[in-house]
Design a protein around this motif. Structure first.
Motif, PDB file in Angstrom:
ATOM      1  N   MET A 194      73.445   2.989  63.374  1.00  0.00           N
ATOM      2  CA  MET A 194      74.117   4.062  62.599  1.00  0.00           C
ATOM      3  C   MET A 194      73.759   3.943  61.119  1.00  0.00           C
ATOM      4  O   MET A 194      74.153   3.041  60.412  1.00  0.00           O
ATOM      5  CB  MET A 194      75.632   3.951  62.826  1.00  0.00           C
ATOM      6  N   HIS A 195      72.947   4.876  60.734  1.00  0.00           N
ATOM      7  CA  HIS A 195      72.411   5.059  59.402  1.00  0.00           C
ATOM      8  C   HIS A 195      73.515   5.080  58.321  1.00  0.00           C
ATOM      9  O   HIS A 195      73.392   4.453  57.287  1.00  0.00           O
ATOM     10  CB  HIS A 195      71.663   6.379  59.518  1.00  0.00           C
ATOM     11  N   GLU A 196      74.619   5.759  58.626  1.00  0.00           N
ATOM     12  CA  GLU A 196      75.690   5.890  57.638  1.00  0.00           C
ATOM     13  C   GLU A 196      76.358   4.564  57.314  1.00  0.00           C
ATOM     14  O   GLU A 196      76.887   4.381  56.220  1.00  0.00           O
ATOM     15  CB  GLU A 196      76.753   6.898  58.126  1.00  0.00           C
ATOM     16  N   LEU A 197      76.363   3.644  58.269  1.00  0.00           N
ATOM     17  CA  LEU A 197      77.025   2.361  58.056  1.00  0.00           C
ATOM     18  C   LEU A 197      76.334   1.564  56.949  1.00  0.00           C
ATOM     19  O   LEU A 197      76.982   0.986  56.076  1.00  0.00           O
ATOM     20  CB  LEU A 197      77.045   1.563  59.365  1.00  0.00           C
ATOM     21  N   SER A 198      75.013   1.558  56.948  1.00  0.00           N
ATOM     22  CA  SER A 198      74.305   0.808  55.912  1.00  0.00           C
ATOM     23  C   SER A 198      74.481   1.478  54.551  1.00  0.00           C
ATOM     24  O   SER A 198      74.537   0.814  53.522  1.00  0.00           O
ATOM     25  CB  SER A 198      72.823   0.641  56.262  1.00  0.00           C
TER      26      SER A 198
ATOM     27  N   VAL B 275      75.436  12.480  57.801  1.00  0.00           N
ATOM     28  CA  VAL B 275      76.541  13.265  58.346  1.00  0.00           C
ATOM     29  C   VAL B 275      77.802  12.864  57.580  1.00  0.00           C
ATOM     30  O   VAL B 275      78.228  11.713  57.663  1.00  0.00           O
ATOM     31  CB  VAL B 275      76.734  12.993  59.851  1.00  0.00           C
ATOM     32  N   PRO B 276      78.371  13.785  56.779  1.00  0.00           N
ATOM     33  CA  PRO B 276      79.503  13.423  55.921  1.00  0.00           C
ATOM     34  C   PRO B 276      80.661  12.762  56.667  1.00  0.00           C
ATOM     35  O   PRO B 276      81.208  11.766  56.196  1.00  0.00           O
ATOM     36  CB  PRO B 276      79.934  14.768  55.312  1.00  0.00           C
ATOM     37  N   ASP B 277      81.016  13.300  57.835  1.00  0.00           N
ATOM     38  CA  ASP B 277      82.125  12.718  58.594  1.00  0.00           C
ATOM     39  C   ASP B 277      81.824  11.286  59.015  1.00  0.00           C
ATOM     40  O   ASP B 277      82.696  10.417  58.992  1.00  0.00           O
ATOM     41  CB  ASP B 277      82.418  13.553  59.851  1.00  0.00           C
ATOM     42  N   SER B 278      80.578  11.039  59.391  1.00  0.00           N
ATOM     43  CA  SER B 278      80.184   9.697  59.798  1.00  0.00           C
ATOM     44  C   SER B 278      80.225   8.740  58.618  1.00  0.00           C
ATOM     45  O   SER B 278      80.626   7.580  58.754  1.00  0.00           O
ATOM     46  CB  SER B 278      78.766   9.698  60.378  1.00  0.00           C
ATOM     47  N   LEU B 279      79.809   9.247  57.447  1.00  0.00           N
ATOM     48  CA  LEU B 279      79.829   8.406  56.254  1.00  0.00           C
ATOM     49  C   LEU B 279      81.268   8.091  55.852  1.00  0.00           C
ATOM     50  O   LEU B 279      81.590   6.960  55.489  1.00  0.00           O
ATOM     51  CB  LEU B 279      79.074   9.091  55.104  1.00  0.00           C
TER      52      LEU B 279
END
Ligand SMILES: [Zn+2]
Length: 125
Positions: free
Chosen positions: A1-5, A37-41
């Motif tokens: 998950m890209h947003e996690l980093s 993805v804003p929600d994921s971030l």
């Protein structure tokens, strides 16, 4: 998950800047080309901030549209899809002039506001 980093990068920068103070709000600019993805971030940010000085901090995400300059016709246009394509001529040979931003724009601490702390523009985060 890209947003996690990305969330971890934001957290690290904010913590370093806050130097132990509580952070109440973090404003970030995220370019369209980052495909975040804003929600994921938001979700990832809340997750990584648990138990830190940023626990409960608000994350404000500003979306920066992508723009490019065509090497064929010289036009500048908004790039809103993939592949990136010049709107006037349909050319694919473009210099990206906006949209790859990923930076912390402002940090609101409990007792002061710090602004314009850049984080790794164009780096791995
Ligand atoms: Zn063109």
């Amino acid at each position: 998950m890209h947003e996690l980093s990305i969330a971890e990068g934001i957290l690290e920068l904010a913590r370093r800047h806050a130097a132990g103070r509580r952070v109440v709000k973090v404003e970030v600019q995220v370019g369209h080309l980052r495909q975040v993805v804003p929600d994921s971030l938001q979700f990832a940010f809340q997750l990584v901030c648990q138990g830190t000085a940023l626990d409960g901090a608000e994350l404000v995400i500003a979306h920066i549209p992508a723009a490019g300059r065509c090497r064929d016709c010289g036009a500048e246009s908004v790039l809103d899809g993939f592949p990136l394509r010049c709107a006037p001529c349909g050319g694919l040979d473009l210099d990206v002039i906006a949209g790859d931003e990923l930076l912390v724009d402002a940090l609101e601490l409990e007792d002061e506001v710090a602004t314009n702390e850049r984080m790794g523009h164009g780096s791995h985060v």
